[in-house]
Design an enzyme around this catalytic site. Structure first.
Site, PDB file in Angstrom:
ATOM      1  N   LYS A   1       0.849  -1.204   0.000  1.00 48.29           N
ATOM      2  CA  LYS A   1       0.000   0.000   0.000  1.00 48.29           C
ATOM      3  C   LYS A   1       0.882   1.251   0.000  1.00 48.29           C
ATOM      4  O   LYS A   1       0.678   2.173  -0.799  1.00 48.29           O
ATOM      5  CB  LYS A   1      -0.882   0.010   1.240  1.00 48.29           C
ATOM      6  CG  LYS A   1      -1.547   1.349   1.524  1.00 48.29           C
ATOM      7  CD  LYS A   1      -2.395   1.378   2.790  1.00 48.29           C
ATOM      8  CE  LYS A   1      -1.635   1.630   4.033  1.00 48.29           C
ATOM      9  NZ  LYS A   1      -1.284   3.043   4.308  1.00 48.29           N
ATOM     10  N   ASN A   2       1.894   1.275   0.864  1.00 53.22           N
ATOM     11  CA  ASN A   2       2.690   2.502   1.028  1.00 53.22           C
ATOM     12  C   ASN A   2       3.687   2.714  -0.093  1.00 53.22           C
ATOM     13  O   ASN A   2       4.311   3.765  -0.185  1.00 53.22           O
ATOM     14  CB  ASN A   2       3.379   2.507   2.394  1.00 53.22           C
ATOM     15  CG  ASN A   2       2.357   2.684   3.506  1.00 53.22           C
ATOM     16  OD1 ASN A   2       1.192   3.024   3.234  1.00 53.22           O
ATOM     17  ND2 ASN A   2       2.759   2.432   4.730  1.00 53.22           N
TER      18      ASN A   2
ATOM     19  N   CYS B   1      -4.845  12.956  12.510  1.00 51.14           N
ATOM     20  CA  CYS B   1      -5.547  11.679  12.378  1.00 51.14           C
ATOM     21  C   CYS B   1      -5.406  10.980  13.721  1.00 51.14           C
ATOM     22  O   CYS B   1      -4.815  11.497  14.660  1.00 51.14           O
ATOM     23  CB  CYS B   1      -4.932  10.847  11.258  1.00 51.14           C
ATOM     24  SG  CYS B   1      -3.350  10.178  11.677  1.00 51.14           S
TER      25      CYS B   1
ATOM     26  N   ARG C   1       0.364  14.846  12.491  1.00 49.19           N
ATOM     27  CA  ARG C   1       0.779  14.663  11.087  1.00 49.19           C
ATOM     28  C   ARG C   1       1.067  16.001  10.393  1.00 49.19           C
ATOM     29  O   ARG C   1       0.500  16.331   9.373  1.00 49.19           O
ATOM     30  CB  ARG C   1      -0.286  13.872  10.302  1.00 49.19           C
ATOM     31  CG  ARG C   1      -0.825  12.635  10.948  1.00 49.19           C
ATOM     32  CD  ARG C   1       0.185  11.524  11.169  1.00 49.19           C
ATOM     33  NE  ARG C   1       0.718  10.922   9.975  1.00 49.19           N
ATOM     34  CZ  ARG C   1       0.199   9.864   9.356  1.00 49.19           C
ATOM     35  NH1 ARG C   1      -0.929   9.362   9.781  1.00 49.19           N
ATOM     36  NH2 ARG C   1       0.765   9.343   8.281  1.00 49.19           N
TER      37      ARG C   1
ATOM     38  N   ASP D   1       4.690   0.634  11.892  1.00 49.47           N
ATOM     39  CA  ASP D   1       3.451   0.053  11.351  1.00 49.47           C
ATOM     40  C   ASP D   1       3.253  -1.395  11.774  1.00 49.47           C
ATOM     41  O   ASP D   1       2.207  -1.978  11.488  1.00 49.47           O
ATOM     42  CB  ASP D   1       3.444   0.138   9.826  1.00 49.47           C
ATOM     43  CG  ASP D   1       3.361   1.571   9.348  1.00 49.47           C
ATOM     44  OD1 ASP D   1       3.583   1.817   8.156  1.00 49.47           O
ATOM     45  OD2 ASP D   1       3.094   2.459  10.186  1.00 49.47           O
TER      46      ASP D   1
ATOM     47  N   ARG E   1      -8.668  -0.092   4.550  1.00 53.54           N
ATOM     48  CA  ARG E   1      -7.744   0.866   3.936  1.00 53.54           C
ATOM     49  C   ARG E   1      -6.434   0.185   3.567  1.00 53.54           C
ATOM     50  O   ARG E   1      -5.760   0.583   2.627  1.00 53.54           O
ATOM     51  CB  ARG E   1      -7.442   2.013   4.905  1.00 53.54           C
ATOM     52  CG  ARG E   1      -8.603   2.907   5.209  1.00 53.54           C
ATOM     53  CD  ARG E   1      -8.161   4.118   5.998  1.00 53.54           C
ATOM     54  NE  ARG E   1      -7.033   4.785   5.330  1.00 53.54           N
ATOM     55  CZ  ARG E   1      -6.377   5.820   5.849  1.00 53.54           C
ATOM     56  NH1 ARG E   1      -6.703   6.281   7.052  1.00 53.54           N
ATOM     57  NH2 ARG E   1      -5.384   6.386   5.190  1.00 53.54           N
TER      58      ARG E   1
HETATM   59  C1  EPZ Z   1       4.457   6.964   6.080  1.00 53.00           C
HETATM   60  O1  EPZ Z   1       3.699   8.036   6.602  1.00 53.00           O
HETATM   61  C2  EPZ Z   1       3.502   5.786   6.013  1.00 53.00           C
HETATM   62  N1  EPZ Z   1       2.378   6.110   5.132  1.00 53.00           N
HETATM   63  C3  EPZ Z   1       2.985   5.464   7.418  1.00 53.00           C
HETATM   64  O2  EPZ Z   1       2.159   4.307   7.319  1.00 53.00           O
HETATM   65  C4  EPZ Z   1       4.178   5.145   8.314  1.00 53.00           C
HETATM   66  O3  EPZ Z   1       3.715   4.905   9.619  1.00 53.00           O
HETATM   67  C5  EPZ Z   1       5.154   6.325   8.306  1.00 53.00           C
HETATM   68  O4  EPZ Z   1       5.551   6.620   6.945  1.00 53.00           O
HETATM   69  C6  EPZ Z   1       6.412   6.043   9.116  1.00 53.00           C
HETATM   70  O5  EPZ Z   1       7.048   4.912   8.626  1.00 53.00           O
HETATM   71  C7  EPZ Z   1       2.545   6.026   3.794  1.00 53.00           C
HETATM   72  O6  EPZ Z   1       3.623   5.709   3.315  1.00 53.00           O
HETATM   73  C8  EPZ Z   1       1.350   6.344   2.953  1.00 53.00           C
HETATM   74  P1  EPZ Z   1       6.571  10.327   8.169  1.00 53.00           P
HETATM   75  P2  EPZ Z   1       4.328   9.530   6.603  1.00 53.00           P
HETATM   76  O7  EPZ Z   1       6.520  11.569   7.362  1.00 53.00           O
HETATM   77  O8  EPZ Z   1       5.132   9.735   5.371  1.00 53.00           O
HETATM   78  C9  EPZ Z   1       6.395  13.516  11.654  1.00 53.00           C
HETATM   79  C10 EPZ Z   1       0.256   2.988   7.666  1.00 53.00           C
HETATM   80  O9  EPZ Z   1      -0.192   2.484   8.694  1.00 53.00           O
HETATM   81  N2  EPZ Z   1       6.413  14.508  10.579  1.00 53.00           N
HETATM   82  O10 EPZ Z   1       7.776   9.451   8.094  1.00 53.00           O
HETATM   83  O11 EPZ Z   1       3.247  10.490   6.902  1.00 53.00           O
HETATM   84  C11 EPZ Z   1       5.075  12.748  11.665  1.00 53.00           C
HETATM   85  O12 EPZ Z   1       4.081  13.472  12.352  1.00 53.00           O
HETATM   86  C12 EPZ Z   1       0.767   4.416   7.678  1.00 53.00           C
HETATM   87  O13 EPZ Z   1       0.359   2.403   6.555  1.00 53.00           O
HETATM   88  C13 EPZ Z   1       6.555  15.858  10.912  1.00 53.00           C
HETATM   89  O14 EPZ Z   1       6.647  16.229  12.076  1.00 53.00           O
HETATM   90  O15 EPZ Z   1       5.311   9.424   7.849  1.00 53.00           O
HETATM   91  C14 EPZ Z   1       5.445  11.472  12.355  1.00 53.00           C
HETATM   92  O16 EPZ Z   1       5.430  11.685  13.753  1.00 53.00           O
HETATM   93  C15 EPZ Z   1       0.539   5.096   9.022  1.00 53.00           C
HETATM   94  N3  EPZ Z   1       6.558  16.788   9.904  1.00 53.00           N
HETATM   95  C16 EPZ Z   1       6.884  11.226  11.891  1.00 53.00           C
HETATM   96  O17 EPZ Z   1       7.363  12.493  11.429  1.00 53.00           O
HETATM   97  C17 EPZ Z   1       6.465  16.423   8.586  1.00 53.00           C
HETATM   98  O18 EPZ Z   1       6.502  17.323   7.712  1.00 53.00           O
HETATM   99  C18 EPZ Z   1       6.982  10.211  10.751  1.00 53.00           C
HETATM  100  O19 EPZ Z   1       6.237  10.728   9.681  1.00 53.00           O
HETATM  101  C19 EPZ Z   1       6.328  15.059   8.273  1.00 53.00           C
HETATM  102  C20 EPZ Z   1       6.320  14.120   9.288  1.00 53.00           C
END
Ligand code: EPZ
Length: 422
Positions: A22-23, A118, A123, A308, A400
């Site tokens: 998915k990701n 969420c 996020r 995850d 999802r």
């Molecule tokens: C991706 O989300 C995945 N989603 C998530 O999977 C996964 O948990 C996450 O990476 C971490 O591995 C997809 O790929 C569609 P991040 P993403 O940006 O890109 C903070 C699932 O269950 N952050 O690495 O949104 C954020 O709040 C989903 O399949 C900021 O602060 O994750 C989080 O605490 C859930 N500012 C941490 O970093 C930003 O601009 C990791 O977020 C961006 C992120």
């Protein structure tokens, strides 16, 4: 709303085919915006998030057709008629923000709704914004939307991410393929989905080196051409189904699984006394000698233990022999499955980002509530071994990210069915 009914106590035997990630699909699909030639994805998972991304791309004017029962995604964006990602779509799926980079690169402007919070956290998008500003974009926040523009196109440069954000790495990687000059992403995320995206972009003519490491170098090119790309296996679905025979007993072979996708996860399973065997078809998993041992887990960016898989691991540790400490370091609120597992008899103490799980030798089925995607499947896993019936409600969360859970687990002996909601 549908629910899933699981009756515990049935050991599992057989094979589960693991779907495309998915990701990976959710970042590969927006890549079609980078070229006016067709991009086709194969091994695409059939999930509601994919349908949401399809609707978003179509709202921008891209043509997206799901073929072969949804396993092939044929896309073409030769004529875009919008660069606005609407709140109504983005609020449902944060990954919608992955159109920002491609639209900026292709059209020089984009209006993308902030996703809003969420269940698992706020996020924010500050890392994405800082990265695009470092590439010469101007980004203003107005009425909940990011208004991004570039004068004369994105410029290559050094983009240092304050945190190895997966989405920010993907957004910048896509945009940099068409930027003027060289872009270096420092502290890049190293997830397999990043490597899969880079592989697809190279097939489209992009010049990328270092994907899979924390430093990625991209030479901008004038245009990208079409390609056909197979979506990488879903390591999170893989890890989820590897835990099913550990919790329920028996032995399951996860077809398409590779150790390289789940190394840190498998290290923890081995420490817990679980047998994982790599075959020429996938990964075979069983837990000899009854209960797994308690282990401590801390979630980290890849190649560390995946956030995850934290909820699913917690479900397994509820049955483990001993006390385990789980630290969630990636998201600020990702233990909502704990109160639901406690309803089933688990003994879990949550303090901030740390959950202490005291293994119990039995749990009892109960009606429980899914709160987010990975929490929902952790409740189903626990239900496989709990005495009696567990009814998991609000399984739209589940749909999802997991294809036909009841069919996949039912085919290896679980007593599980979907109850259609009103
Ligand atoms: C991706 O989300 C995945 N989603 C998530 O999977 C996964 O948990 C996450 O990476 C971490 O591995 C997809 O790929 C569609 P991040 P993403 O940006 O890109 C903070 C699932 O269950 N952050 O690495 O949104 C954020 O709040 C989903 O399949 C900021 O602060 O994750 C989080 O605490 C859930 N500012 C941490 O970093 C930003 O601009 C990791 O977020 C961006 C992120």
């Amino acid at each position: 709303m549908d629910s899933i009914l699981v009756t515990g106590g049935k050991p599992l035997r057989g094979e589960i085919a693991i779907a495309g990630a998915k990701n990976a699909a959710l970042t590969l699909m927006p890549a079609t915006l980078l070229s006016d030639e067709p991009l086709t994805l194969t091994n695409t998972p059939r999930l509601s998030d994919i349908k949401t991304m399809t609707a978003l791309l179509q709202s921008l004017g891209a043509e997206v057709s799901a073929l072969a029962d949804g396993k092939v995604m044929a896309m073409s964006s030769h004529g875009l008629n919008s660069t606005r990602a609407d709140y109504e779509i983005v609020r449902k799926m944060r990954a919608s923000n992955l159109v920002l980079g491609p639209l900026l690169a292709r059209e020089g402007h984009a209006i993308v709704s902030l996703p809003g919070g969420c269940a698992i956290g706020a996020r924010p998008m500050d890392i994405h914004i800082a990265a695009f500003e470092a590439m010469g974009a101007t980004i203003d926040l107005k009425d909940g939307y990011l208004h991004a523009t570039t004068q004369g196109g994105l410029k290559g440069g050094v983009v240092k991410l304050r945190f190895a954000s997966v989405g920010a790495t993907e957004n910048v990687l896509m945009a940099a393929t068409l930027a003027k000059g060289t872009t270096i992403i420092e502290n890049a995320a190293r997830e397999p989905e990043i490597v899969d995206l880079a592989t697809c972009l190279r097939a489209m003519g992009a010049q990328i080196e270092g994907d899979g490491t924390s430093r990625i170098e991209i030479q901008g090119v004038d245009r990208l051409h079409g390609a056909t790309h197979p979506v990488v296996t879903d390591r999170i679905e893989l890890g989820t189904y590897m835990l099913a025979p550990v919790i329920a007993g028996g032995e399951v072979e996860c077809l398409g699984g590779k150790l390289s996708l789940v190394e840190s996860f498998v290290e923890k399973l081995t420490e817990a006394g679980i047998t994982v065997e790599e075959t020429d078809r996938g990964l075979k998993v069983r837990c000899d000698g009854g209960r797994p041992k308690a282990v401590n887990v801390t979630t980290e960016p890849f190649p560390g233990f995946p956030t995850d898989l934290q909820a699913q691991m917690m479900a397994m540790l509820c049955f483990a022999d001993g006390t385990s400490v789980l630290e969630e370091k990636i998201f600020e609120n990702r233990f909502m499955h704990a109160p639901e597992l406690i309803r089933m008899g688990a003994k879990i103490d949550v303090h901030g980002g740390t959950a202490t799980v005291h293994g119990v030798d039995k749990m009892k089925g109960a009606p429980v509530m899914a709160t987010d995607l990975r929490a929902s499947v952790s409740l189903i896993l626990a239900g496989l071994a709990a005495e009696g019936e567990t009814q998991v409600n609000r399984v739209y969360h589940l749909d999802r990210g997991y294809e036909h859970v009841e069919e996949k687990l039912g085919a290896v002996g679980a007593q599980i069915e979907r109850i259609k909601g009103q």
